[in-house]
Design a protein around this motif. Structure first.
Motif, PDB file in Angstrom:
ATOM      1  N   SER A  94       0.798  -1.225   0.000  1.00  0.00           N
ATOM      2  CA  SER A  94       0.000   0.000   0.000  1.00  0.00           C
ATOM      3  C   SER A  94       0.829   1.273   0.000  1.00  0.00           C
ATOM      4  CB  SER A  94      -0.946   0.023   1.210  1.00  0.00           C
ATOM      5  OG  SER A  94      -0.213  -0.068   2.410  1.00  0.00           O
ATOM      6  N   THR A  95       2.130   1.177   0.205  1.00  0.00           N
ATOM      7  CA  THR A  95       3.014   2.334   0.081  1.00  0.00           C
ATOM      8  C   THR A  95       4.202   1.943  -0.776  1.00  0.00           C
ATOM      9  OG1 THR A  95       2.397   3.194   2.261  1.00  0.00           O
ATOM     10  CG2 THR A  95       4.410   4.046   1.284  1.00  0.00           C
ATOM     11  N   LEU A 116      -2.651  -4.223  -6.752  1.00  0.00           N
ATOM     12  CA  LEU A 116      -2.421  -3.200  -5.728  1.00  0.00           C
ATOM     13  C   LEU A 116      -3.190  -3.512  -4.447  1.00  0.00           C
ATOM     14  CD1 LEU A 116      -1.125  -0.475  -5.017  1.00  0.00           C
ATOM     15  CD2 LEU A 116      -3.156   0.637  -5.970  1.00  0.00           C
ATOM     16  N   GLU A 117      -2.508  -3.389  -3.322  1.00  0.00           N
ATOM     17  CA  GLU A 117      -3.138  -3.632  -2.022  1.00  0.00           C
ATOM     18  C   GLU A 117      -4.135  -2.519  -1.695  1.00  0.00           C
ATOM     19  OE1 GLU A 117      -1.097  -5.310   1.811  1.00  0.00           O
ATOM     20  OE2 GLU A 117      -0.920  -3.129   1.847  1.00  0.00           O
ATOM     21  N   TYR A 118      -5.267  -2.913  -1.191  1.00  0.00           N
ATOM     22  CA  TYR A 118      -6.332  -1.965  -0.818  1.00  0.00           C
ATOM     23  C   TYR A 118      -6.598  -2.100   0.671  1.00  0.00           C
ATOM     24  CZ  TYR A 118     -11.014   0.146  -0.600  1.00  0.00           C
ATOM     25  OH  TYR A 118     -12.098   0.915  -0.280  1.00  0.00           O
ATOM     26  N   ARG A 119      -6.435  -0.996   1.413  1.00  0.00           N
ATOM     27  CA  ARG A 119      -6.656  -1.004   2.856  1.00  0.00           C
ATOM     28  C   ARG A 119      -7.985  -0.348   3.184  1.00  0.00           C
ATOM     29  NH1 ARG A 119      -3.875  -4.604   5.937  1.00  0.00           N
ATOM     30  NH2 ARG A 119      -1.732  -4.799   5.165  1.00  0.00           N
ATOM     31  N   TYR A 125      -6.905   6.822  -0.019  1.00  0.00           N
ATOM     32  CA  TYR A 125      -5.490   6.786  -0.370  1.00  0.00           C
ATOM     33  C   TYR A 125      -5.217   5.827  -1.526  1.00  0.00           C
ATOM     34  CZ  TYR A 125      -0.449   6.950   0.524  1.00  0.00           C
ATOM     35  OH  TYR A 125       0.895   7.142   0.419  1.00  0.00           O
ATOM     36  N   PHE A 126      -6.152   4.918  -1.753  1.00  0.00           N
ATOM     37  CA  PHE A 126      -5.960   3.896  -2.782  1.00  0.00           C
ATOM     38  C   PHE A 126      -5.782   4.513  -4.166  1.00  0.00           C
ATOM     39  CE2 PHE A 126      -7.901   1.038  -5.958  1.00  0.00           C
ATOM     40  CZ  PHE A 126      -7.056  -0.055  -5.832  1.00  0.00           C
ATOM     41  N   GLU A 129      -2.333   5.900  -4.612  1.00  0.00           N
ATOM     42  CA  GLU A 129      -1.365   4.811  -4.747  1.00  0.00           C
ATOM     43  C   GLU A 129      -1.433   4.199  -6.141  1.00  0.00           C
ATOM     44  OE1 GLU A 129       0.954   3.762  -2.910  1.00  0.00           O
ATOM     45  OE2 GLU A 129       0.567   4.401  -0.861  1.00  0.00           O
ATOM     46  N   ALA A 143      -7.142  -5.320  -7.478  1.00  0.00           N
ATOM     47  CA  ALA A 143      -6.849  -4.887  -6.111  1.00  0.00           C
ATOM     48  C   ALA A 143      -6.967  -6.077  -5.164  1.00  0.00           C
ATOM     49  CB  ALA A 143      -7.794  -3.772  -5.680  1.00  0.00           C
TER      50      ALA A 143
END
Length: 304
Positions: A94-95, A116-119, A125-126, A129, A143
């Protein structure tokens, strides 16, 4: 306190919460199921099934796709997939920063598919990113949601989401199907590579797992950042001219992440909300011209 959930009147599982309305609709759509709370009687021993075993009661054609975390890029399992012509997924944390950019980029160049990681705790913020990852050359086409199912995912634009079944909290997993719900395409993700029933994503499978019945999910991911729409499919990124300019600016400003030691997309968002991208591009151009002028003057004076 856990509750006993009677699924389709056929078997019981123990969960922490009654499924939310959206998850109930998904089960109804995929399994034709309805839920009831089963009262527990102290005088009878009721057979309780594990949540991860739910898929067994609804068999279908079994297909799966391998997905790997960043720390598994050099694993024997990951290399085995690529050597056999299989394009596995690789999770972009995520970063994104320079510390592991080269490793991720190398994996993608070898054939890995960026996911891509999704929090859930920071959904806004996704999009930043995703923009940054695309500027890096790691354009995500799906994701990965490590926190498990959450109805708030429905606010996301059209795209493919791989939902991890989180253990230990009694969460009901998604059906082991390719789920089309609203604008989303959902897939259940698990670490149990020995229990493949239906269509599932396997996270970090063992290097001994048989390489058959592998089928990639439907790829595609959309997001909106600073008023600009982006759509990423397996072939390319689709956006407006302003979106392409934003990607160029994103790459140009990458060193600020190192200099200021902060979350880079936050810098990008701040800049985007204070001045227009056209002004930013002009400013960068003037800065480059000024730098070239200074360098030429210094060289000229140095030769005199």
């Amino acid at each position: 306190m856990s509750i006993l959930l009677n699924i389709c009147g056929a078997f019981l599982v123990s969960v922490q919460h009654f499924p939310d309305p959206t998850l109930q609709k998904i089960y109804k759509q995929e399994y034709g199921c309805s839920f009831e709370i089963q009262p527990a009687s102290p005088d009878e021993k009721l057979p309780i099934h594990r949540t991860r075993e739910i898929h067994v009661f609804f068999p279908s054609q079994s297909t799966w796709w391998p997905l790997y975390s960043y720390d598994q890029i050099n694993s024997a399992s990951f290399n085995r997939m690529l050597e056999n012509g299989i394009k596995p997924g690789i999770i972009i944390p995520s970063t994104v920063n320079w510390a592991y950019y080269r490793t991720l980029k190398s994996a993608v160049q070898r054939g890995a598919v960026p996911v891509l990681e999704y929090r859930l705790e920071d959904p806004d913020y996704f999009s930043s990113e995703a923009t940054l990852a695309t500027a890096f050359g790691l354009r995500p086409v799906a994701a990965y949601v490590p926190d498990g199912w959450d109805a708030n995912l429905l606010i996301q634009p059209k795209g493919t989401y791989l939902i991890q079944h989180t253990r230990g909290i009694g969460q009901l997993p998604l059906p082991a199907r390719e789920i089309k719900f609203n604008q989303l395409t959902l897939y259940a993700t698990t670490t149990k590579d020995h229990l493949i029933v239906g269509k599932q994503i396997i996270l970090n499978p063992a290097d001994t797992i048989p390489l058959h019945n592998i089928q990639a999910p439907e790829f595609g991911l959309s997001w909106r950042f600073n008023g600009i729409d982006f759509k990423s499919d397996y072939e390319r990124i689709h956006t407006t001219p302003a979106g392409y300019g934003l990607l160029i600016v994103s790459f140009v400003l990458l060193p600020m992440d190192l200099i200021l030691n902060t979350r880079y997309p936050s810098i990008l968002s701040t800049l985007g909300s204070s001045i227009s991208w056209v002004s930013l591009l002009l400013g960068i151009g003037l800065f480059v011209l000024l730098s070239i002028s200074i360098i030429r003057k210094v060289r000229k004076n140095g030769t005199d």
